[in-house]
Structures are given as structure tokens and as C-alpha cells.
Write a protein that holds these residues in place. Structure first.
Motif, PDB file in Angstrom:
ATOM      1  N   SER A 287       0.839  -1.205   0.000  1.00 29.80           N
ATOM      2  CA  SER A 287       0.000   0.000   0.000  1.00 29.80           C
ATOM      3  C   SER A 287       0.871   1.251   0.000  1.00 29.80           C
ATOM      4  CB  SER A 287      -0.998   0.018   1.152  1.00 29.80           C
ATOM      5  OG  SER A 287      -0.483  -0.519   2.306  1.00 29.80           O
ATOM      6  N   THR A 324      -5.481  -6.197   6.078  1.00 30.60           N
ATOM      7  CA  THR A 324      -4.478  -6.839   6.912  1.00 30.60           C
ATOM      8  C   THR A 324      -5.068  -7.251   8.259  1.00 30.60           C
ATOM      9  OG1 THR A 324      -2.689  -5.648   5.842  1.00 30.60           O
ATOM     10  CG2 THR A 324      -2.265  -6.428   8.073  1.00 30.60           C
ATOM     11  N   ASP A 409      -1.743 -11.626   0.165  1.00 33.48           N
ATOM     12  CA  ASP A 409      -1.210 -10.283   0.405  1.00 33.48           C
ATOM     13  C   ASP A 409      -1.704  -9.324  -0.691  1.00 33.48           C
ATOM     14  OD1 ASP A 409       0.223  -8.250   1.476  1.00 33.48           O
ATOM     15  OD2 ASP A 409       2.210  -9.098   1.122  1.00 33.48           O
ATOM     16  N   ARG A 412      -5.323  -8.590   0.174  1.00 35.46           N
ATOM     17  CA  ARG A 412      -5.576  -7.753   1.358  1.00 35.46           C
ATOM     18  C   ARG A 412      -5.041  -6.330   1.147  1.00 35.46           C
ATOM     19  NH1 ARG A 412      -1.552 -11.550   3.786  1.00 35.46           N
ATOM     20  NH2 ARG A 412       0.365 -10.383   4.121  1.00 35.46           N
ATOM     21  N   ASN A 416      -6.811  -2.833   1.675  1.00 39.93           N
ATOM     22  CA  ASN A 416      -6.182  -1.748   2.452  1.00 39.93           C
ATOM     23  C   ASN A 416      -6.289  -0.420   1.703  1.00 39.93           C
ATOM     24  OD1 ASN A 416      -5.397  -3.582   4.377  1.00 39.93           O
ATOM     25  ND2 ASN A 416      -3.272  -3.722   3.711  1.00 39.93           N
TER      26      ASN A 416
END
Ligand code: ASP
Length: 444
Positions: A287, A324, A409, A412, A416
Motif C-alpha cells: 500500500s 491486513t 497479500d 488484502r 487496504n
């Protein structure tokens, strides 16, 4: 036929790159007969290429961009009282949505018991897992708090910048910004320089945007190639599915509802307009690296004000991680279930609280939450250890889920970044841009 706009062309290129990357990874790179280490080695050049093309140039811009965008945000708001209201609203929004997210994850994991079917897997893989334990030693909840406090009160601006400690840069810049607004006209020359630097950096970001398809292609090919799509849906399929389901509920249900309730805008239209940032988040799993794209897109396409985006998004990329938090909740419960350790209401509550806190502490980089997930496990272990005879979870158990982590990942991180974008749109209501273009240009 209507010519394709620049923005649509970029989106199409990114989607094509995603699909091509996945196909190349699965059919050209992945070799199911190779050992894990061999496979890792074979696909490493693809990751290096992705890093060189996309991640490193963006990371290079992050710290100066946080500095210029937070500073122009603070000085454009001016009034410290107004800044306090805005900061307070932003933080409340972040914490509340993260608690929503982790509660969704915990509820799903509790309902569907994804670890129930994986007990044999846990027994056979735990020794293997120990070898892959991340090096950051968890110091429990106290250490997590202390780390956040230290980041909030940095003692060296340059070492914070050199270590990408974004939270520290944000607090230091806010302090500087408040001092500037108090000084007023005397500080104006400095602000003009910073505003100009901000424009320069944003121009660089717009150029780097065109590297997105190439970078995403390399990174996705690497992520899929190193493990193959089959592993995702093999032994860990229930775990993976529960994480996917939780993220989908939060992304397409909870956050749109919150956005609609607070702004009355069409959340899905906004989601669509944010697609370059969301695709970048998916491709990069970071992010932080996505933040420059999020800022540009939210202002140019998403209707966010510059001052809201400039403040909310750097802070969001650093502390707000709904995906997360949710993932950590599911991962921890899954591991306890897989080891046959029973959890009760107290432990679920501890998971909700610590996963939120740990998500705040997680760095917005690929795999940033692996070490913080250990904090959540350690906190649950502490509550379990209070009862004599109750087994605790070995921290090395986390190795079981690391194999599939990259794909999760990517998902997520998308959530995010979507959470950050929703925050920027909501805060735009409190801090809209000045309707007078002349005044607006002063901090553009
Ligand atoms: N990769 C995530 C992000 O950058 C952090 C994590 O969950 O590992 O937002």
C-alpha cells in the motif's frame, strides 16, 4: 468507434498484464516437480525485474511525497483546531473500519472452522515451518504499543526517512506544518518551494503510472510461478477461501455501505474510478508503493479534495489496513484450530483488539504483516497460558501459511488501499477544496 481514453488504455493494459502474468507464472514458470527452494531461485529474476521497473522507483518517491503532501495539506487547512477535527475524524474512521474488518474475519473463521480440516497438515508441516519463521522477534503487546509510540515521537528525521518510517515522517511534518501556519507570511517562501516540489513529484508519479503494466506483469508472474495456483486450493483451501470471503464482504459490502451512509455518493462508481490504484495495490502487494497512485487517482478521478487526500492517504497507507487486520484475525484463528487448541470469547476479543493494533503497526510493504501476526499469536498465547495445562501455539506454526501468503497479500493490500480511498472521500466532506480556483492554486 470512440477512441480509448488514456486512463482506460492504462486500465486495460494493467488487466492484460495481470492475466498474462498469471498465465506465464502458471504455465511457463511453475514446475510442480521442482523443490520449493529450486522454484524460488528459478523465478527470482522476475521479482527483481518487477522491483526495478515499478517498486523501487515508487519507493524512491514515497518519503519526499509524504513530506510535501502532508505539509501542503496542513498548511492549506491552516487552523490547528480544524486540523484536529480532521485528524480525529480520520483516525476514528480508520480504527472503526479496521475493527469492522477484523470482526468480519473472526466471525467467518469461527463459523466455518477452516483449520478443523487441516490438523494433519499442521502436524506434518510444523517442523518445516520452523525454518521459515520471520526473524523479527515478537515482544508481545507491550512492545507493539511501545514501537508505535516511538514511531509517533521520532528523534531523528533523517534516520526515520532513511528507514521508511512513514508514521514518524507524518508526525514530524504535521508539527512543522502547524509551526508554518502560526508563523504565517514569513514561512510562505518555504511553502512555495514545497508546493513546487509536490508538483514535480506528482509529475514523476504520472510517468511511473505507465510502468504499472510492465511491473505488474513481472510481479504476478513471479507470485504465481513460485507456488502455482494449485497449492492455493490444495490443503489450505478453506483458509484461503475464508480470507477471500472476508475481504470480499469488507470490500464490496461494509466499506461501500459506510461510504454511502456518510456521503450519499454511489460507492461502486467511486470504486470503479479508483481502479488504477486498486490494480496497482493488487499487483504490488504494497500500500505504501501504491500511495502515490492512490493520491493522484483520488484527486483526478475520484472527486477527492487535494487537502483531504494529501493528509488522509499518507496516513492511511501507514496506519489504516482493513484487509491486513481481517487477514490476521483469520490466520491466527486458523492456526489455533489447525493445532486443535480451543479458543473462547476472551481469546476472540484479544484477537480483535490485537489484530487491529498489529495492523496499525504493520508496514505497508509486501508481507509487512507477517511479523505483526506473531504479536497476535503471542497475545492469545498469553491469555491461554493463564490456565494451567492449556497448550499454546508455537510461533513457528505461521510457516504453514507463508507459502500462499503472496496471493493473499495482493488481495488484502487491495482492500487496504480501498479503505484508505474511502477515508479520503469521506474526509473530503469535512475538508473540501476551495471553490475559488485562485485560492486553490495557492496550494495546488
Ligand atoms: N502488504 C500489505 C500492505 O502493503 C501489508 C500486509 O498485510 O502484509 O498493505
Amino acid at each position: 468507434m470512440k477512441p480509448i481514453s488514456k486512463e482506460n488504455l492504462l486500465t486495460i493494459l494493467i488487466v492484460v498484464a495481470l492475466v498474462l502474468g498469471a498465465l506465464v507464472g502458471q504455465f511457463l514458470l511453475h514446475d510442480p516437480s521442482a523443490t520449493k527452494e529450486k522454484m524460488e531461485q528459478a523465478v527470482q529474476p522476475w521479482k527483481v525485474a518487477g522491483d526495478l521497473v515499478l517498486i523501487r522507483p515508487l519507493m524512491l518517491i514515497i518519503i519526499p511525497l509524504i513530506f510535501t503532501s502532508v505539509l501542503t495539506g496542513v498548511t492549506s487547512i491552516g487552523d490547528p483546531k480544524k486540523l484536529g477535527v480532521l485528524g480525529g475524524a480520520t483516525l476514528i474512521f480508520y480504527v472503526v473500519t479496521m475493527v469492522f474488518a477484523v470482526t468480519t474475519g473472526v466471525t467467518l473463521a469461527w463459523l466455518f472452522n477452516p483449520g478443523g480440516a487441516a490438523t494433519s497438515l499442521a502436524a506434518t508441516q510444523v517442523a518445516d515451518a520452523a525454518a521459515t519463521l520471520p526473524s523479527a522477534p515478537p515482544g508481545g503487546l507491550g512492545a507493539a504499543w511501545l514501537q508505535i509510540l516511538y514511531l509517533l515521537v521520532p528523534n531523528n528525521f533523517f534516520s526515520a526517512a532513511a528507514n521508511n518510517e512513514t508514521l514518524s515522517i507524518i508526525t514530524a511534518t504535521i508539527a512543522l506544518g502547524i509551526a508554518i501556519t502560526v508563523i504565517g507570511t514569513k514561512a510562505r517562501p518555504f511553502v512555495v518551494v514545497v508546493e513546487s516540489l509536490h508538483e514535480i513529484l506528482m509529475t514523476l508519479v504520472r510517468w511511473i503510472l505507465w510502468l504499472l503494466p510492465i511491473g505488474v506483469f513481472f510481479l504476478v508472474a513471479w507470485a504465481v510461478g513460485r507456488m502455482g495456483l494449485k497449492e492455493l486450493f490444495d490443503s489450505l483451501k478453506w483458509y484461503v477461501l475464508v480470507v477471500f470471503a472476508g475481504l470480499a464482504i469488507h470490500m464490496f459490502g461494509t466499506l461501500p455501505l459506510v461510504l454511502w451512509a456518510l456521503t450519499k455518493i454511489n460507492p461502486f462508481k467511486y470504486l470503479w474510478s479508483m481502479k488504477p490504484a486498486l490494480l496497482m495495490a493488487f499487483g504490488s502487494a504494497s500500500s505504501l508503493a501504491t500511495m502515490p497512485v492512490t493520491i493522484t487517482t483520488s484527486v483526478t478521478k475520484g472527486g477527492c479534495s487535494r487537502r483531504a487526500s494529501g493528509l488522509v492517504l499518507p496516513l492511511g497507507a501507514t496506519v489504516n489496513m482493513d484487509g491486513t487486520a481481517l487477514y490476521q484475525g483469520v490466520a491466527v484463528i486458523f492456526l489455533f484450530q489447525a493445532f486443535g487448541i480451543e479458543l473462547h470469547f476472551t481469546q476472540y476479543l484479544v484477537i480483535v483488539l490485537t489484530a487491529t493494533l498489529a495492523a496499525v503497526g504493520a508496514a505497508g510493504v509486501p508481507g509487512g504483516s507477517i511479523a505483526t501476526t506473531l504479536i497476535v499469536i503471542a497475545a492469545v498465547n498469553t491469555t491461554l497460558a493463564a490456565t494451567p495445562g492449556v497448550p499454546v501455539l508455537p510461533l513457528s506454526a505461521i510457516g504453514i501459511i507463508l507459502g500462499v501468503d503472496r496471493i493473499l497479500d495482493m488481495c488484502r493490500t487491495t482492500v487496504n488501499v480501498w479503505g484508505d480511498s474511502v477515508g479520503a472521500r469521506i474526509i473530503t466532506r469535512i475538508a473540501p477544496d476551495d471553490p475559488d480556483p485562485a485560492k486553490e492554486a495557492a496550494y495546488a
